[in-house]
Scaffold this motif. Sequence first.
Motif: not given
Length: 305
Positions: A29-52
């Motif tokens: 029932g949430f109103d919306a799904f939003f995402r950021s628009d970035h191409y690289s991980r911000i800050g240290p840590g495992d990037p996993g599969p990377g961005s999309t």
Amino acid sequence: MKLRIFTEPQQGASYDDLLKVAQAAERLGFDAFFRSDHYSRIGPGDPGPGSTDAWITLAGLARETSRIRLGTLVSPVTFRLPGPLAIGAAQVDQMSGGRVEVGLGTGWFEEEHRAYGIPFPSLGERFECLEEQLEIITGLWAAAKPFSYEGAHYRVVDSPALPKPVQRPRPPVIIGGGGAKRTPRLVARFADEYNVPFRLLEETGAAFDRVRAACEAVGRETVLLSAAQTVCVGRDEAEIARRAAAIGQDVADLRTSGLAGTPQEVVDKIGRFAEMGAERVYLQVMDLDDLEHLELIAAEVLPHV
């Protein structure tokens, strides 16, 4: 108050991860799904599969959801030329049946630009580009005949101004940020919504007031106002601490600078944003595997705001 789920896929998330969260948000029932628009991980840590890619993601979600609104918070002007962005957003609006919202900003993360060969001009130039992109994108969507534009950074000559979005007169345009001068002016000229991301209550209220004043200066009623906040909700202190630890955050800091605590604490703080004029809050969800978190918010927060 409408609550929207906001994700940060550059921290390491596949399309399937995002689909799972978007469909859960729609079901709950949430109103919306939003995402950021970035191409690289911000800050240290495992990037996993990377961005999309944000707009490829939204195109997919447009066909795999049916009600929830979809958008970016926010797309940097450095990533895309205004004409292709206008076409892409219009097409995703068609694919979703008119559920897209377009957040635009100057961009700020220089590292991702270097990583993928994207030019990163000065902040002043990026603001100039943002203003011209807003002129072009909204102009293309509104044009009833071939559209032309001559600016310092972009030139459009006799564009057919197609395709058109489903939403008329256009998909909502969101401008975010806390800038004191240029941002309020652009909001007053172009935006349907102004979003203040990750600021304290007092700072958010001051930013809202600057936009109200800018709107008044051009004879316009104020735009829809919203805030974005990191969310971390638990039924008790142990659950709150567990969720904060999972995203590498301190509970005390989150209680001050985000929406953290018991459901009642979070309801109360959202109420304070509402008192300042916010009509929407974007809940930044960092742990995309914790769907129980969304279920708790939907059950214990959403009905009370």
